[in-house]
Write a protein that holds these residues in place. Structure first.
Motif, PDB file in Angstrom:
ATOM      1  N   LYS A   2       0.793  -0.823  -0.381  1.00  0.00           N
ATOM      2  CA  LYS A   2       0.256  -0.339   0.150  1.00  0.00           C
ATOM      3  C   LYS A   2       0.884   1.767   0.173  1.00  0.00           C
ATOM      4  O   LYS A   2       0.246   2.173  -0.728  1.00  0.00           O
ATOM      5  N   GLN A   3       1.973   1.369   0.892  1.00  0.00           N
ATOM      6  CA  GLN A   3       2.944   3.003   0.707  1.00  0.00           C
ATOM      7  C   GLN A   3       3.333   3.007  -0.497  1.00  0.00           C
ATOM      8  O   GLN A   3       3.734   3.828  -1.190  1.00  0.00           O
ATOM      9  N   ALA A   4       3.781   1.972  -0.989  1.00  0.00           N
ATOM     10  CA  ALA A   4       4.235   2.027  -2.460  1.00  0.00           C
ATOM     11  C   ALA A   4       3.690   2.382  -3.533  1.00  0.00           C
ATOM     12  O   ALA A   4       3.551   2.542  -4.737  1.00  0.00           O
ATOM     13  N   THR A   5       2.065   2.364  -3.224  1.00  0.00           N
ATOM     14  CA  THR A   5       1.235   2.035  -4.353  1.00  0.00           C
ATOM     15  C   THR A   5       0.159   3.254  -4.754  1.00  0.00           C
ATOM     16  O   THR A   5      -1.014   3.555  -3.461  1.00  0.00           O
ATOM     17  N   PRO A   6       0.623   4.164  -5.307  1.00  0.00           N
ATOM     18  CA  PRO A   6      -0.146   5.761  -5.732  1.00  0.00           C
ATOM     19  C   PRO A   6      -1.523   5.216  -6.648  1.00  0.00           C
ATOM     20  O   PRO A   6      -1.777   4.425  -7.564  1.00  0.00           O
ATOM     21  N   LEU A   7      -2.601   6.268  -6.287  1.00  0.00           N
ATOM     22  CA  LEU A   7      -4.098   5.664  -6.650  1.00  0.00           C
ATOM     23  C   LEU A   7      -4.615   7.107  -6.966  1.00  0.00           C
ATOM     24  O   LEU A   7      -3.737   7.857  -6.498  1.00  0.00           O
ATOM     25  N   LEU A   8      -5.099   7.470  -8.367  1.00  0.00           N
ATOM     26  CA  LEU A   8      -5.934   8.061  -8.662  1.00  0.00           C
ATOM     27  C   LEU A   8      -7.552   8.448  -8.715  1.00  0.00           C
ATOM     28  O   LEU A   8      -7.999   7.959  -8.658  1.00  0.00           O
ATOM     29  N   LEU A   9      -8.262   9.402  -7.328  1.00  0.00           N
ATOM     30  CA  LEU A   9      -9.137   9.577  -7.861  1.00  0.00           C
ATOM     31  C   LEU A   9     -10.234  10.263  -8.760  1.00  0.00           C
ATOM     32  O   LEU A   9      -9.242  11.432  -8.203  1.00  0.00           O
ATOM     33  N   VAL A  10     -10.874  10.955  -9.169  1.00  0.00           N
ATOM     34  CA  VAL A  10     -11.270  11.846 -10.228  1.00  0.00           C
ATOM     35  C   VAL A  10     -12.536  11.569 -10.002  1.00  0.00           C
ATOM     36  O   VAL A  10     -14.237  10.388 -10.724  1.00  0.00           O
ATOM     37  N   GLU A  11     -13.430  12.672  -9.188  1.00  0.00           N
ATOM     38  CA  GLU A  11     -14.398  12.208  -8.917  1.00  0.00           C
ATOM     39  C   GLU A  11     -14.640  13.770  -8.494  1.00  0.00           C
ATOM     40  O   GLU A  11     -14.329  14.532  -7.475  1.00  0.00           O
ATOM     41  N   PRO A  14     -17.493  16.769  -4.044  1.00  0.00           N
ATOM     42  CA  PRO A  14     -16.704  16.303  -2.882  1.00  0.00           C
ATOM     43  C   PRO A  14     -17.314  16.085  -1.451  1.00  0.00           C
ATOM     44  O   PRO A  14     -16.738  15.455  -1.163  1.00  0.00           O
ATOM     45  N   ALA A  15     -18.138  15.225  -1.542  1.00  0.00           N
ATOM     46  CA  ALA A  15     -18.771  14.411  -0.494  1.00  0.00           C
ATOM     47  C   ALA A  15     -18.245  13.100  -0.836  1.00  0.00           C
ATOM     48  O   ALA A  15     -17.448  12.480   0.708  1.00  0.00           O
ATOM     49  N   LEU A  16     -18.740  12.683  -1.565  1.00  0.00           N
ATOM     50  CA  LEU A  16     -18.447  11.162  -1.737  1.00  0.00           C
ATOM     51  C   LEU A  16     -16.758  11.572  -2.325  1.00  0.00           C
ATOM     52  O   LEU A  16     -16.201   9.958  -1.922  1.00  0.00           O
ATOM     53  N   ALA A  17     -16.738  12.233  -3.112  1.00  0.00           N
ATOM     54  CA  ALA A  17     -14.707  11.996  -2.523  1.00  0.00           C
ATOM     55  C   ALA A  17     -14.218  12.594  -1.644  1.00  0.00           C
ATOM     56  O   ALA A  17     -13.045  11.483  -1.627  1.00  0.00           O
ATOM     57  N   ARG A  18     -14.586  13.208  -0.439  1.00  0.00           N
ATOM     58  CA  ARG A  18     -14.184  12.950   0.756  1.00  0.00           C
ATOM     59  C   ARG A  18     -14.602  11.965   1.613  1.00  0.00           C
ATOM     60  O   ARG A  18     -13.445  11.208   2.308  1.00  0.00           O
ATOM     61  N   LEU A  19     -15.298  11.044   0.995  1.00  0.00           N
ATOM     62  CA  LEU A  19     -15.910   9.596   1.871  1.00  0.00           C
ATOM     63  C   LEU A  19     -14.584   8.867   1.279  1.00  0.00           C
ATOM     64  O   LEU A  19     -14.416   7.967   1.686  1.00  0.00           O
ATOM     65  N   ILE A  20     -14.424   8.786   0.185  1.00  0.00           N
ATOM     66  CA  ILE A  20     -13.464   7.625  -0.507  1.00  0.00           C
ATOM     67  C   ILE A  20     -12.047   7.635   0.098  1.00  0.00           C
ATOM     68  O   ILE A  20     -10.532   6.810   0.534  1.00  0.00           O
ATOM     69  N   LEU A  21     -11.974   9.343  -0.118  1.00  0.00           N
ATOM     70  CA  LEU A  21     -10.350   9.851   0.454  1.00  0.00           C
ATOM     71  C   LEU A  21     -10.104   9.092   1.697  1.00  0.00           C
ATOM     72  O   LEU A  21      -9.081   8.488   2.126  1.00  0.00           O
ATOM     73  N   ASP A  22     -11.081   9.587   2.670  1.00  0.00           N
ATOM     74  CA  ASP A  22     -10.767   9.054   4.202  1.00  0.00           C
ATOM     75  C   ASP A  22     -10.605   7.317   4.082  1.00  0.00           C
ATOM     76  O   ASP A  22     -10.357   7.106   5.182  1.00  0.00           O
ATOM     77  N   GLU A  23     -11.360   7.038   3.630  1.00  0.00           N
ATOM     78  CA  GLU A  23     -11.841   5.374   3.217  1.00  0.00           C
ATOM     79  C   GLU A  23      -9.816   4.771   3.550  1.00  0.00           C
ATOM     80  O   GLU A  23     -10.143   3.335   3.641  1.00  0.00           O
ATOM     81  N   LEU A  24      -9.790   5.235   2.065  1.00  0.00           N
ATOM     82  CA  LEU A  24      -8.471   4.730   1.281  1.00  0.00           C
ATOM     83  C   LEU A  24      -7.064   4.775   1.977  1.00  0.00           C
ATOM     84  O   LEU A  24      -6.101   3.849   2.069  1.00  0.00           O
ATOM     85  N   GLU A  25      -7.412   6.187   2.154  1.00  0.00           N
ATOM     86  CA  GLU A  25      -6.012   6.997   3.637  1.00  0.00           C
ATOM     87  C   GLU A  25      -5.913   5.947   4.366  1.00  0.00           C
ATOM     88  O   GLU A  25      -4.642   6.024   5.580  1.00  0.00           O
ATOM     89  N   ALA A  26      -7.203   6.284   5.539  1.00  0.00           N
ATOM     90  CA  ALA A  26      -7.129   4.687   6.743  1.00  0.00           C
ATOM     91  C   ALA A  26      -6.884   3.625   6.635  1.00  0.00           C
ATOM     92  O   ALA A  26      -6.793   3.141   7.634  1.00  0.00           O
ATOM     93  N   ASP A  27      -6.893   3.304   4.762  1.00  0.00           N
ATOM     94  CA  ASP A  27      -6.790   1.949   5.103  1.00  0.00           C
ATOM     95  C   ASP A  27      -4.957   1.524   4.397  1.00  0.00           C
ATOM     96  O   ASP A  27      -4.402   0.832   3.743  1.00  0.00           O
ATOM     97  N   GLY A  28      -4.462   3.100   4.691  1.00  0.00           N
ATOM     98  CA  GLY A  28      -3.350   3.396   4.372  1.00  0.00           C
ATOM     99  C   GLY A  28      -2.675   3.542   2.696  1.00  0.00           C
ATOM    100  O   GLY A  28      -1.628   3.168   2.679  1.00  0.00           O
ATOM    101  N   TRP A  29      -3.591   3.734   1.950  1.00  0.00           N
ATOM    102  CA  TRP A  29      -3.354   4.416   0.468  1.00  0.00           C
ATOM    103  C   TRP A  29      -2.738   5.496   0.453  1.00  0.00           C
ATOM    104  O   TRP A  29      -3.392   6.221   0.977  1.00  0.00           O
ATOM    105  N   GLN A  30      -1.805   5.920  -0.498  1.00  0.00           N
ATOM    106  CA  GLN A  30      -2.030   7.307  -1.051  1.00  0.00           C
ATOM    107  C   GLN A  30      -2.699   6.865  -2.138  1.00  0.00           C
ATOM    108  O   GLN A  30      -2.400   6.709  -3.390  1.00  0.00           O
ATOM    109  N   ILE A  31      -3.308   8.641  -1.621  1.00  0.00           N
ATOM    110  CA  ILE A  31      -4.374   8.453  -3.214  1.00  0.00           C
ATOM    111  C   ILE A  31      -4.116  10.498  -3.092  1.00  0.00           C
ATOM    112  O   ILE A  31      -4.200  10.496  -2.805  1.00  0.00           O
ATOM    113  N   ARG A  32      -4.171  10.584  -4.686  1.00  0.00           N
ATOM    114  CA  ARG A  32      -4.182  11.634  -5.274  1.00  0.00           C
ATOM    115  C   ARG A  32      -5.840  12.199  -6.099  1.00  0.00           C
ATOM    116  O   ARG A  32      -5.846  11.067  -6.735  1.00  0.00           O
ATOM    117  N   HIS A  33      -6.182  13.387  -6.282  1.00  0.00           N
ATOM    118  CA  HIS A  33      -8.162  13.793  -5.430  1.00  0.00           C
ATOM    119  C   HIS A  33      -7.489  14.498  -7.278  1.00  0.00           C
ATOM    120  O   HIS A  33      -6.990  16.111  -7.389  1.00  0.00           O
TER     121      HIS A  33
END
Length: 476
Positions: A2-11, A14-33
């Motif tokens: 997870k630490q070495a795996t960047p993700l990209l969210l295109v959304e 704002p409410a759904l994006a925040r929900l997805i970002l919080d969920e994935l970041e809490a699970d250890g993923w690096q994610i750009r929006h």
């Protein structure tokens, strides 16, 4: 991962994006929006993520446009893609999957299912990368089905390319399990006979009374049971190549007839009085010493020298240790696919055991060991317990041995004497100094045998060599 795996969210929500970002970041993923197609394209210019999660409807376009652009410009293993939308239909799902998306989800998202989907598509992509990596290795570091990067194999590949252009017989020597038939097939594939037949026969596997018929064919009624005319191996291989495996087992009477076929291309089918001409390149393989067979009168000297027009040696696996891991990974991919398992590789400890094993059965034994390990493995990594007991015994048992028979008989005295000797002096030595002295002691006891010394020390041979190399550098 997870630490070495960047993700990209295109959304853009704002409410759904925040929900997805919080969920994935809490699970250890690096994610750009990114909120738009333009922002997503800009983000992709800086770095290609392992996974793209994109909404289907965006302020400046359709998410499907992004999917197609990625698939057209991405490398051999593109990012994984998950398409999400609040207006999902079967037609849109099919369109997304056909365009290259890995999954299609509809809103509102079930977060638990969403996270599991992210994990699954990333694991699938990682497996694709592994397959591609070893496919590239196979393409770059092999010749047809022969694989290797060691100096011994590189030299063999060059010899094959040279000999393939000639027409004379080839004698292939090597221990059982080293791939002598693969060498013969590579020679055939590299030659101008590649479009013609390649046949292989085990001379030890045919009853002696049928050998002549098998090689030269027979006419109808030539012997009991010969109801119709039949071509022999030399006729069937006409224009191509015939490999005679275990040539040392061929009877002397048949050797004489084979010699004639080699000299002028003439054969006489059993039960006929006429000769036929064939154009066949003969290759012979054996794990035996044919010179010894010649000396004992079991093999014709003239046939031996005719077969040895060109000779090749198939190196044992212990002399091409650099290739072991490459081959093991290749066999892992093959048998994982056959057994329908997702096994990513070998643990570090497992690979250490494989490196320290002698492989008396060579590449064939390695392939069988990996096949067995895949069958017993229930996880995603091959562990030492999945290896055969004989391998573990050879690579572990020496560590329980004492240094010498004297040490066995006087263990208490030897132990105390050793401690006194190592710790002697006005200033107590450092742990590193004690280690160096002890390594030298073990080497002395084993007569300089580095393999046994490493086993006694409980370390890999590479570690021992590194320690010794560091010591030599300090002394210079």
């Amino acid at each position: 991962m997870k630490q070495a795996t960047p993700l990209l969210l295109v959304e853009d929500d704002p409410a759904l994006a925040r929900l997805i970002l919080d969920e994935l970041e809490a699970d250890g993923w690096q994610i750009r929006h990114a909120k738009t197609l333009a922002e997503a394209r800009s983000s992709l210019l800086s770095a290609l993520p392992a996974l793209i999660i994109t909404d289907l409807r965006l302020p400046d376009g359709n998410g499907m446009t992004l999917v197609r652009e990625i698939m057209e410009s991405a490398p051999k293993v593109p990012p994984a893609i998950i398409v999400i939308t609040a207006f999902g239909s079967v037609r849109q799902a099919v369109e997304a999957l056909q365009a290259g998306a890995d999954d299609f989800l509809t809103k509102p998202l079930d977060l638990d299912h969403f996270v599991l989907t992210v994990q699954r598509v990333l694991e699938t992509r990682e497996l694709r990368q592994e397959v591609q990596r070893f496919r590239t290795l196979s393409d770059d570091q092999g010749l047809h089905d022969l694989k290797g990067q060691s100096p011994a194999m590189r030299q063999l590949f060059e010899q094959i390319r040279v000999i393939a252009r000639a027409q004379g017989p080839v004698l292939i020597n090597g221990e059982s399990g080293t791939g002598k038939e693969l060498i013969a097939r590579a020679l055939h594939a590299e030659s101008d006979r590649a479009a013609k037949p390649f046949l292989a026969v085990n001379c030890a596997g045919i009853p002696q009374e049928l050998l002549e018929s098998e090689f030269f064919g027979h006419s109808a009624g030539a012997f009991t049971g010969a109801r119709k005319q039949r071509k022999g191996l030399l006729q069937e291989a006409d224009g191509g190549t015939l490999l005679l495996d275990e040539i040392a087992e061929m009877p002397l009477a048949l050797q004489a007839k084979l010699l004639r076929a080699l000299q002028d291309g003439s054969i006489r089918p059993v039960g006929t009085d006429h000769e036929e001409q064939v154009d066949v390149r003969i290759m012979a393989a054996t794990h035996r010493d044919l010179k010894e067979k010649v000396a004992s009168g079991e093999f014709r000297e003239d046939l031996y020298y005719r077969l040895e027009t060109f000779s090749l040696l198939s190196p044992p696996l212990r002399e091409r240790a650099e290739d072991m891991e490459l081959l093991a990974q290749r066999f892992l991919m093959q048998h994982s696919a056959i057994q329908k398992k997702s096994i990513s590789g070998f643990s570090r400890k497992t690979m250490q055991h494989l490196h320290e094993y002698d492989f008396p059965g060579n590449v064939r034994e390695l392939r069988n060991i990996v096949e067995r390990a895949v069958a017993f493995c229930q996880g995603d990594t091959i562990q030492p317990e999945h290896l055969p007991a004989r391998l573990l015994e050879q690579t572990i048992r020496p560590q329980t041995h004492t240094l010498s028979s004297t040490a066995n008989n006087n263990s208490s005295h030897a132990s105390s004497s050793e401690e006194e000797g190592l710790l002697a002096g006005a200033v107590l030595p450092t742990l590193e100094q004690l280690q160096k002295r002890y390594v030298q002691r073990v080497l002395k006891e084993t007569g300089g045998n580095k393999r046994r010394a490493a086993a006694l020390l409980g370390i890999g041979r590479r570690t021992l060599y590194r320690w010794l190399d560091e010591k030599e550098q300090e002394q210079t």
